[in-house]
Design an enzyme around this catalytic site. Structure first.
Site, PDB file in Angstrom:
ATOM      1  N   HIS A  50      -5.904   3.174   1.496  1.00 27.19           N
ATOM      2  CA  HIS A  50      -6.782   2.719   2.561  1.00 27.19           C
ATOM      3  C   HIS A  50      -7.064   1.235   2.371  1.00 27.19           C
ATOM      4  O   HIS A  50      -7.095   0.724   1.253  1.00 27.19           O
ATOM      5  CB  HIS A  50      -8.078   3.525   2.632  1.00 27.19           C
ATOM      6  CG  HIS A  50      -8.724   3.803   1.322  1.00 27.19           C
ATOM      7  ND1 HIS A  50      -8.246   4.763   0.448  1.00 27.19           N
ATOM      8  CD2 HIS A  50      -9.809   3.268   0.718  1.00 27.19           C
ATOM      9  CE1 HIS A  50      -9.014   4.803  -0.625  1.00 27.19           C
ATOM     10  NE2 HIS A  50      -9.963   3.904  -0.490  1.00 27.19           N
ATOM     11  N   ASP A  82      -4.803   8.664   7.650  1.00 26.40           N
ATOM     12  CA  ASP A  82      -4.621   7.306   8.187  1.00 26.40           C
ATOM     13  C   ASP A  82      -5.494   7.052   9.411  1.00 26.40           C
ATOM     14  O   ASP A  82      -5.146   6.251  10.279  1.00 26.40           O
ATOM     15  CB  ASP A  82      -3.144   7.050   8.554  1.00 26.40           C
ATOM     16  CG  ASP A  82      -2.193   7.404   7.430  1.00 26.40           C
ATOM     17  OD1 ASP A  82      -2.414   6.912   6.310  1.00 26.40           O
ATOM     18  OD2 ASP A  82      -1.243   8.175   7.664  1.00 26.40           O
TER      19      ASP A  82
END
Length: 430
Positions: free
Chosen positions: A41, A13
């Site tokens: 993503h 992340d």
């Protein structure tokens, strides 16, 4: 000119999607080399938001060739769904600009079911997986009973492979007290999905080798982060694949000499999803504030991310285990306005100072961070596109991170927009 490998330098992340998209303009080919559809993503391009999980970030640019390598575990239904979603958003996706390794391992519904059974069996033993079947699929790959994409094209051998797979899984399902999987039903399901995925199948190692010899620029896109590596991460709270840069070679069939520059992505602070040690975690209002400002929720799962100060010890370790040449530091703007910022510069374990994260689960849980206080900045860094746009204290913070981790910052991101990026060293020109 060189190829570039992008890896997460923390627990995932870190903002790899934006950086990969930014770099993909200079690349001819973008390749995923590990993981599955568990690592989401988000890309923001010209005001349009694209949420990807399995597909490489380059797929939103139809002029680029996107490739899913053999190191990935491939859910055919998730693939079809993601492709269709992009088409609905006006993105051109097809076999002419997207290829999948013919020897990629398939994720099947039985893998997802087993994943959920294990995670929900006991809170004490839960790892915190996304329950998307990633781990069980990798288990079958290593156990040499997996069904691979190429198998869908061979109706003569597929039934035998299904029987071999189910001999293992139905024994597990009997132990869990759930219904067994019918081989005929699974065969029919695979036969139904085959025409929708087989047109994308290719000998990826051969394709990439030819492209490399033609002088094409290749961008290798890692998923998750190096601290989730099954060997070098915070085991057992890790993913089921290798996430360090070296996996770009084995996960695509290219030799290590073809990889080139390694770019590590890390936030200006630290986050983690799920269970496991987190030395700099902030269980207070500061941690909450960072999470709110940074919108720290999983793209795929919506799970809230744990937040903490930047841990230079961890990033320095991943710089070494992945051979990182330069860092892309993201979300610097989230720290705007803090009077002071803490940076972890060392660890204390059982009263003794140590210079790395130990491998043992028990030792990792007992780690105490050693902090250095850094002066914050009041002026905004958001949307900065040059060093001249940054406050002096923000620049000092970046320079201190470089010193502590032993690696230069090559890129600096100051917002989700791809244009808000400060380039120090172009990885493709390094």
């Amino acid at each position: 000119m060189t190829n570039v490998v992008v890896v997460g330098a923390q627990w995932g992340d870190e903002g790899k999607g934006k950086i990969v998209d930014w770099l993909s303009e200079q690349a001819d080919i973008v390749v995923r080399f590990q993981g599955g559809h568990n690592a989401g993503h988000t890309l923001v391009i010209d005001g349009n938001t694209y949420k990807l999980a399995l597909l490489p970030s380059g797929v939103v640019r139809s002029s680029k060739l996107s490739v899913i390598g053999n190191g990935v575990v491939f859910d055919p239904q998730a693939f079809v769904n993601e492709v269709e979603k992009l088409k609905e958003q006006g993105v051109k996706v097809g076999p002419d600009n997207l290829r999948v390794a013919e020897n990629v391992t398939l994720i099947l519904p039985l893998h997802r079911e087993l994943d959920s059974l294990r995670e929900n069996a006991s809170a004490a033993t839960a790892i915190g997986t996304t329950q998307r079947g990633i781990g069980p699929a990798y288990e079958d790959k290593v156990g040499r009973r997996a069904i691979r994409l190429m198998d869908l094209a061979d109706p003569q051998t597929l039934p035998h492979k299904i029987e071999r797979l189910l001999a293992h899984h139905n024994a597990l399902r009997r132990g869990h007290g759930i219904a067994e999987v019918d081989s005929g039903a699974l065969l029919r399901d695979l036969a139904a999905i085959a025409p929708r995925v087989l047109p994308y199948a290719d000998s990826v190692w051969n394709l990439l080798d030819h492209k490399r010899r033609e002088g094409k620029r290749i961008l290798f896109e890692g998923a998750q982060g190096a601290l989730l590596d099954v060997d070098h991460g915070t085991y057992p709270y890790v993913t089921s694949s290798n996430t360090v840069a070296a996996q770009a070679a084995t996960g695509t069939g290219m030799g290590p000499s073809a990889l080139g520059y390694v770019l590590g992505i890390c936030k200006a602070y630290t986050t983690r999803v799920g269970q496991g040690p987190f030395p700099t975690e902030l269980n207070d209002e500061i941690g909450e504030l960072i999470g709110q400002r940074g919108k720290e929720f999983g793209v795929n799962t919506g799970r809230k991310r744990r937040c903490g100060w930047f841990d230079a010890m961890l990033v320095r370790q991943t710089v070494r285990t992945s051979g990182i040449h330069g860092l892309a530091l993201t979300k610097l703007d989230i720290l705007d306005g803090f009077d002071t910022i803490q940076v972890c510069t060392g660890y204390r374990l059982d009263g003794k100072e140590i210079d790395h994260l130990p491998a043992g689960e028990g030792a990792q849980a007992r780690i105490e961070p050693v902090y250095e206080t850094v002066e914050g900045w009041k002026e905004p860094t958001a949307n900065a596109r040059s060093w001249a746009d940054l406050p002096a204290q923000a620049i000092k913070y970046v320079r201190r991170i470089e010193e502590l981790v032993g690696c230069p910052v090559a890129l600096l991101s100051t917002s989700p927009e791809r244009e808000d990026t400060i380039l120090v060293q172009n990885p493709f020109e390094a």
